[in-house]
Enzyme design. Structure first.
Site, PDB file in Angstrom:
ATOM      1  N   GLU A 268       0.816  -1.223   0.000  1.00 29.79           N
ATOM      2  CA  GLU A 268       0.000   0.000   0.000  1.00 29.79           C
ATOM      3  C   GLU A 268       0.844   1.266   0.000  1.00 29.79           C
ATOM      4  OE1 GLU A 268      -0.627  -2.654   1.899  1.00 29.79           O
ATOM      5  OE2 GLU A 268      -2.471  -3.295   0.901  1.00 29.79           O
TER       6      GLU A 268
ATOM      7  N   HIS B 297     -11.279  -4.405  10.345  1.00 29.43           N
ATOM      8  CA  HIS B 297     -11.946  -4.240   9.046  1.00 29.43           C
ATOM      9  C   HIS B 297     -13.227  -3.422   9.141  1.00 29.43           C
ATOM     10  CE1 HIS B 297      -9.172  -7.395   7.970  1.00 29.43           C
ATOM     11  NE2 HIS B 297      -9.568  -7.377   6.713  1.00 29.43           N
TER      12      HIS B 297
END
Ligand SMILES: Cc1ncc(C[n+]2csc(CCOP(=O)(O)OP(=O)(O)O)c2C)c(N)n1
Lengths: 329, 324
Positions: free
Chosen positions: A65, A135
């Site tokens: 990322e 999440h």
């Protein structure tokens, strides 16, 4: 756009995002997409782009990322308009440096010599019910705090129109697409092609007694609650759509008319978006009663067990209670 | 290498040296407000590498970036004007020492975050390649940056996508005070080879060696052979930052510093060129820097009310922080 293979058209919000990507990629050759598993469209949002635009414009990245976020910055500085899809909202924490400290700052630090037109598409933000601690976050307040242009569309038509604006904008823009809307078939994609400008709020329901500011999936919550209370009170629902820069003029007009304010927002309470809205209202607007906010508790970490998850994410009951309190019902 | 080429390399190194010596004085005197990270001693790296680049090629630079920016062709007077925080600076006084860069020369930022430039370089290289152009991108960083994860991610991206990037590690043996042998496991060039890159190590105090090897690697990049890695063994003659210099903080063995100072890249190339040529260039460079100082000191300062100008491209209204 009927030739799109997937996602199924009944996934309204996902379909709208997908249409916006198709439209912007068709409109401008410099737009390209990168992210994890975007070629197969694992999230549904990027479906069909690979067969249409080819591997030069739909790049599957390795799981890096930080690398691919600044890669987007470099590509943008050299003339492209990257759209980066993040698979999980909390991945934004990994790339805070790359977004906030790099992409965002170049324009000012270089004295206007360069712009960084990258779009960060955070699809599936917020609780997914049962996805637990790492999440389920909704970090848009953090990006707004840092000054990143940030949008959280609550309806498919806005998702479509704002994503197109985000991609065209010369600055970095983050779009948070709420997870509970992505999988929803409740509001179908209208097929509208209107481009929604950044920074403009929308009054979705007019009323004279109290203003509800609702963000993301809570736009739907607020409209439902307003309807359910309609025999007793006349509620106005404002969807900011863009959380930064915020449309203060629209909200000022609304609150100065109603004199009362409740904010429902899926941020953590401390320094969250709701805090800023209420502070500004207290400083600048004509309030008849203390404003209220419905949000997650301070520093929330969403637990796995479904009952606990639901307990921490704001919902219609809390909103109804807050409205009643603000109106002394 | 032709004498003309050698003279050009000498001139460029001397310009950086003269510029930085003057800046160091101004930083210690407090005229350059945030101070600076002196590049003095490392000039052969920036000059050797950039002598292979055109204006259309890109670089990413570091916190110690004056040398890279000047070697890429930036005007010394506008760089100095930036360090003095004036409107004549490239960044109109908004960047200062750690961000000073002329974008028209493809300088994609001098960067205050160690290791941040590599992934930006990879993205720019991808764009150049996607457009079918032959531009290359050089990313400069120190030995300390080799421990930053994002740089290693950038190596991976550049390698899998075969991007035209030359990663240049300026190994000056220290990351602030941390010696390279205590901070870097293994060996920088061998690490790069692990990503499938061609990697070379050169004497970073010899500008002709740097120029030669960088030239070969940059040609490979231009020809589509994918990224490459160049480690330049070099040394900074002064401390990490002018503040440390001011405080007199020195963590290196004085004998070590003295030994490296004997290998001054400018002196050694000067000896090969002969006194007359050197004297002429030195005088011209001194003149240029005198004029740069004059220019920068006379440049106008930005207006305080414009402090957030350029933050957004459009008209996004920023609300004031203090409401009166
Ligand atoms: C990511 C990051 N960590 C720490 C710092 C503080 N810092 C600035 S320069 C520096 C040392 C860098 O060493 P190196 O990469 O070898 O470059 P050099 O200073 O030797 O040129 C440090 C620790 C920073 N700017 N960025």
């Amino acid at each position: 756009m009927s030739e799109l293979p997937s996602p199924p058209p009944d996934l309204g919000y996902t379909h709208a995002l997908n249409r916006a990507l198709h439209a912007e990629m068709a409109a401008d050759d410099d737009v390209f997409l990168l992210g994890e598993d975007v070629r197969v469209g694992a999230s549904g949002v990027t479906s069909g782009l690979m067969p249409k635009f080819g591997p030069e414009r739909v790049l599957d990245t390795p799981l890096s990322e930080q690398g691919f976020t600044s890669f987007g910055t470099g590509a943008a500085m050299a003339g492209k308009r990257p759209v980066i899809e993040f698979q999980i909202s909390s991945l934004i924490y990994l790339v805070f440096e790359q977004i906030v400290n790099q992409a965002h700052k170049f324009s000012l630090m270089t004295g206007g010599q360069i712009q960084v037109p990258v779009t960060y598409l955070v699809s599936g933000s917020g609780s997914r019910f049962g996805w637990a601690g790492q999440h389920s976050d909704n970090p848009y307040s953090l990006l707004a705090h840092a000054g990143i242009k940030t949008v959280v569309p609550g309806r498919p038509a806005d998702a479509y129109g704002l994503l197109r604006s985000a991609i065209r904008d010369p600055d970095p823009v983050a779009m948070f697409a709420p997870s509970s809307l992505l999988g929803s078939t409740d509001v179908p994609d209208s097929g509208e092609e209107e481009i929604v400008p950044l920074g403009e709020a929308n009054v979705l329901r007019e009323g004279g007694d109290l203003t509800i500011v609702a963000v993301g999936q809570h736009v739907g919550t607020a409209l439902e609650v307003a309807e359910s209370l309609s025999d007793r009170v006349d509620l106005e629902v404002v969807d900011p759509r863009t959380v930064y820069p915020f449309d203060w003029d629209c909200l000022r007009k609304s609150v100065n008319k109603t004199g009362r304010l409740v904010v429902i927002d899926d941020s953590n309470r401390m320094c969250g978006l709701g805090a800023e809205i209420i502070a500004t209202a207290a400083e600048e607007f004509d309030l008849l009663a203390p404003p209220k906010r419905v949000c997650r508790p301070d520093g929330t970490v969403i637990p796995y067990a479904l009952a606990l998850d639901k307990e921490l994410v704001p919902g219609p009951e809390q909103l109804t209670k807050s409205i009643s309190a603000a109106l002394n019902l | 290498m032709t004498r003309e080429h050698q003279l050009a390399l000498y001139r460029s190194m001397k310009l950086i040296r003269e510029f930085e010596e003057r800046c160091l004085e101004m930083a210690i005197a407090g005229e350059i407000v945030g101070g600076m990270h002196p590049y003095i001693g490392q000039e052969a790296v920036a000059v050797g590498v950039c002598s292979n680049l055109t204006e259309r090629d890109f670089i990413t630079s570091t916190h110690r970036g004056h040398g890279h920016v000047l070697a890429k062709g930036a005007e010394s007077r506008r760089l100095l004007a930036e360090l003095l925080g004036t409107l004549e600076g490239f960044n109109k006084g908004r960047g200062g020492s750690m961000h000073a860069a002329d974008m028209r020369l493809g300088i994609l930022g001098a960067n205050g975050i160690v290791g941040a430039g590599g992934a930006i370089a990879a993205g720019a290289a991808w764009t150049a390649k996607a457009r079918g152009n032959s531009e290359v991108v050089v990313s400069f960083f120190g030995d300390g940056a080799m421990s930053q994860g994002v740089l290693l991610e950038a190596f991976n991206l550049a390698a899998i996508w075969s991007l035209p990037v030359l990663f240049v590690c300026e190994n000056n043996m220290y990351a602030t005070s941390l010696r390279c042998d205590s901070g870097l496991a293994g060996n920088a060039a061998r690490r790069a080879e692990g990503f499938g890159m061609v990697a070379r190590t050169v004497d970073g105090m010899d500008v002709e060696s740097v120029a030669g090897v960088a030239g070969e690697l940059i040609e490979r990049c231009r020809d589509g052979a994918g990224p490459a890695f160049l480690e330049c063994l070099t040394y900074r003659f002064f401390g990490h930052h002018s503040v440390l210099e001011q405080l007199g903080v020195e963590f290196r063995d004085p004998d070590e510093v003295a030994t490296w100072r004997k290998r001054d890249p400018i002196v050694s190339l000067g000896e090969r060129l002969g006194d007359d040529a050197v004297a002429e260039i030195d005088a011209a460079v001194k003149n240029e820097i005198d004029e740069a100082v004059e220019f920068a000191k006379n440049a106008a300062s930005p207006e305080p009310k414009d402090a957030l100008m350029y933050l957004y491209s459009g008209t996004a209204a920023v609300r004031p922080g203090v409401v009166l």
